[in-house]
Design a protein around this motif. Structure first.
Motif, PDB file in Angstrom:
ATOM      1  N   UNK A 154      51.230  36.007  43.013  1.00 58.67           N
ATOM      2  CA  UNK A 154      50.362  35.614  41.797  1.00 58.67           C
ATOM      3  C   UNK A 154      49.160  35.956  41.717  1.00 58.67           C
ATOM      4  N   UNK A 155      48.319  36.071  43.023  1.00 57.84           N
ATOM      5  CA  UNK A 155      47.154  36.693  42.863  1.00 57.84           C
ATOM      6  C   UNK A 155      47.068  38.180  42.573  1.00 57.84           C
ATOM      7  N   UNK A 156      48.184  38.966  42.953  1.00 58.61           N
ATOM      8  CA  UNK A 156      48.027  40.354  42.703  1.00 58.61           C
ATOM      9  C   UNK A 156      48.333  40.489  41.036  1.00 58.61           C
ATOM     10  N   UNK A 157      49.127  39.646  40.631  1.00 60.87           N
ATOM     11  CA  UNK A 157      49.437  39.699  39.254  1.00 60.87           C
ATOM     12  C   UNK A 157      48.231  39.459  38.456  1.00 60.87           C
ATOM     13  N   UNK A 158      47.418  38.579  38.649  1.00 58.40           N
ATOM     14  CA  UNK A 158      46.221  38.176  38.028  1.00 58.40           C
ATOM     15  C   UNK A 158      45.099  39.347  38.268  1.00 58.40           C
ATOM     16  N   UNK A 159      45.069  39.852  39.696  1.00 57.48           N
ATOM     17  CA  UNK A 159      44.100  41.015  39.636  1.00 57.48           C
ATOM     18  C   UNK A 159      44.639  42.534  38.819  1.00 57.48           C
ATOM     19  N   UNK A 160      46.008  42.369  38.546  1.00 58.49           N
ATOM     20  CA  UNK A 160      46.219  43.540  37.881  1.00 58.49           C
ATOM     21  C   UNK A 160      46.051  43.360  36.341  1.00 58.49           C
ATOM     22  N   UNK A 161      46.153  42.057  36.025  1.00 63.97           N
ATOM     23  CA  UNK A 161      45.966  41.743  34.532  1.00 63.97           C
ATOM     24  C   UNK A 161      44.432  41.653  34.295  1.00 63.97           C
ATOM     25  N   UNK A 162      43.571  41.378  35.132  1.00 61.37           N
ATOM     26  CA  UNK A 162      42.161  41.334  34.930  1.00 61.37           C
ATOM     27  C   UNK A 162      41.388  42.186  35.943  1.00 61.37           C
ATOM     28  N   UNK A 163      41.541  43.530  35.950  1.00 61.53           N
ATOM     29  CA  UNK A 163      40.856  44.200  37.140  1.00 61.53           C
ATOM     30  C   UNK A 163      39.266  44.170  36.955  1.00 61.53           C
ATOM     31  N   UNK A 164      38.874  44.120  35.881  1.00 59.15           N
ATOM     32  CA  UNK A 164      37.287  44.253  35.638  1.00 59.15           C
ATOM     33  C   UNK A 164      36.815  42.906  35.709  1.00 59.15           C
ATOM     34  N   UNK A 165      37.365  41.789  35.680  1.00 58.32           N
ATOM     35  CA  UNK A 165      36.685  40.315  35.516  1.00 58.32           C
ATOM     36  C   UNK A 165      37.240  39.359  36.767  1.00 58.32           C
ATOM     37  N   UNK A 166      38.298  39.797  37.330  1.00 53.14           N
ATOM     38  CA  UNK A 166      38.488  39.175  38.647  1.00 53.14           C
ATOM     39  C   UNK A 166      38.481  39.791  39.936  1.00 53.14           C
ATOM     40  N   UNK A 167      37.665  39.185  40.746  1.00 52.46           N
ATOM     41  CA  UNK A 167      37.243  39.768  42.129  1.00 52.46           C
ATOM     42  C   UNK A 167      37.591  38.838  43.211  1.00 52.46           C
TER      43      UNK A 167
ATOM     44  N   UNK B 230      45.844  42.315  54.136  1.00 50.86           N
ATOM     45  CA  UNK B 230      45.592  41.476  52.792  1.00 50.86           C
ATOM     46  C   UNK B 230      46.140  42.435  51.696  1.00 50.86           C
ATOM     47  N   UNK B 231      46.252  41.995  50.586  1.00 56.51           N
ATOM     48  CA  UNK B 231      46.430  42.713  49.254  1.00 56.51           C
ATOM     49  C   UNK B 231      45.219  43.721  49.349  1.00 56.51           C
ATOM     50  N   UNK B 232      45.657  45.012  48.627  1.00 50.09           N
ATOM     51  CA  UNK B 232      44.573  46.128  48.874  1.00 50.09           C
ATOM     52  C   UNK B 232      43.325  45.873  48.430  1.00 50.09           C
ATOM     53  N   UNK B 233      43.236  44.970  47.087  1.00 49.60           N
ATOM     54  CA  UNK B 233      42.137  44.791  46.290  1.00 49.60           C
ATOM     55  C   UNK B 233      41.405  43.533  46.826  1.00 49.60           C
ATOM     56  N   UNK B 234      41.856  42.865  47.954  1.00 52.24           N
ATOM     57  CA  UNK B 234      41.198  41.870  48.479  1.00 52.24           C
ATOM     58  C   UNK B 234      40.136  42.419  49.364  1.00 52.24           C
ATOM     59  N   UNK B 235      38.788  41.718  49.293  1.00 46.94           N
ATOM     60  CA  UNK B 235      37.761  42.842  50.275  1.00 46.94           C
ATOM     61  C   UNK B 235      37.201  41.508  51.010  1.00 46.94           C
ATOM     62  N   UNK B 236      37.413  41.943  52.470  1.00 45.10           N
ATOM     63  CA  UNK B 236      36.923  40.832  53.531  1.00 45.10           C
ATOM     64  C   UNK B 236      35.568  41.157  53.359  1.00 45.10           C
TER      65      UNK B 236
END
Lengths: 113, 135
Positions: free
Chosen positions: B78-91, B107-113
């Motif tokens: 679910x989180x990955x789908x949101x990150x895919x849909x809103x790459x410039x507005x969800x971090x 973690x998912x690649x776009x989750x920044x620790x």
């Protein structure tokens, strides 16, 4: 000291009256804000919607009598098998889109309980 | 070099454990609704909320014996789908200490620790901070 940037409060209650006294205390906090002249909106969500059952905590009536607005998350209400039950008079059904609109409003301060 | 934190309308500091109640459902509903309205959102997952984005969760939850053919997406999906849909507005950020402490290291690649000491920079980058749940 500069003035706070927000002019409205959104208080989000998630626990409900059967989880302990915190729910009623939170509603009384909301009423205190109203009495202090602050625009105050309470959102009941998750188990917090149980506070909107008929004959729920008196603190909810006190809040609405004072002029506070109460929103009830319809999804949480239905999710708990309450779709055939009418909530207390005076509350407003909402979905998450309306909540998002208030959260994104820079004038609204959000407190989550 | 310090990580640049994009400015957002809201920072959600998510501290509740994934299965203690329906906090995560509420949070994901709210995030999606804010993004649909054009908002910019960042999430700081802390405590057990760091478990939400582990790749080991896969795309689906274990099958439901009462509804065998329905696919229930994992929280990571679910989180990955949101990150895919809103790459410039969800971090989506995760607390490195809480994550390491719980063995959640993949973690998912776009989750920044981020280190706990970096939290203040995230707060500074948001117009509004909300704290949801307790550790």
């Amino acid at each position: 000291m500069s003035a706070a940037p927000w002019s409205e409060h959104l208080l989000v209650e998630t626990h409900g009256p059967w989880a302990g006294p915190g729910c009623a205390a939170f509603l009384r906090d909301a009423a205190a804000l109203v009495h202090a002249g602050r625009r105050t909106l309470v959102l009941l969500v998750q188990d917090g919607v149980l506070a909107a059952l008929p004959h729920g905590p008196g603190a909810l009536d006190e809040l609405m009598d004072a002029g506070g607005a109460v929103w009830v998350d319809r999804y949480s209400w239905v999710h708990r098998g309450l779709s055939t039950v009418d909530p207390a008079a005076g509350v407003t059904w909402v979905g998450m889109d309306e909540v998002a609109g208030r959260v994104l409003d820079p004038a609204v301060q959000v407190v989550w309980h | 070099m310090p990580m640049e934190i994009p400015r957002t309308d809201v920072l959600i500091t998510l501290m509740g454990a994934p299965h203690a109640d329906d906090l995560i459902t509420t949070t994901l509903r709210l995030i999606e609704a804010m993004l649909t309205r054009g908002g910019r959102v960042q999430v700081w997952a802390c405590g057990y909320a760091t478990l939400l984005t582990q790749r080991a969760l896969g795309d689906s939850k274990p099958r439901n014996p009462g509804d065998w053919s329905t696919d229930y997406p994992s929280t990571a999906a679910v989180v990955e789908a949101l990150l895919d849909a809103y790459p410039d507005r969800l971090f989506w950020y995760g607390c490195r200490f809480c994550s390491d402490d719980r063995g959640a290291v993949d973690h998912l690649p776009r989750v920044r620790l981020r280190p706990p000491a970096g939290y203040a920079a995230n707060v500074s980058a948001a117009a509004k901070t909300m704290l949801l749940g307790v550790i």
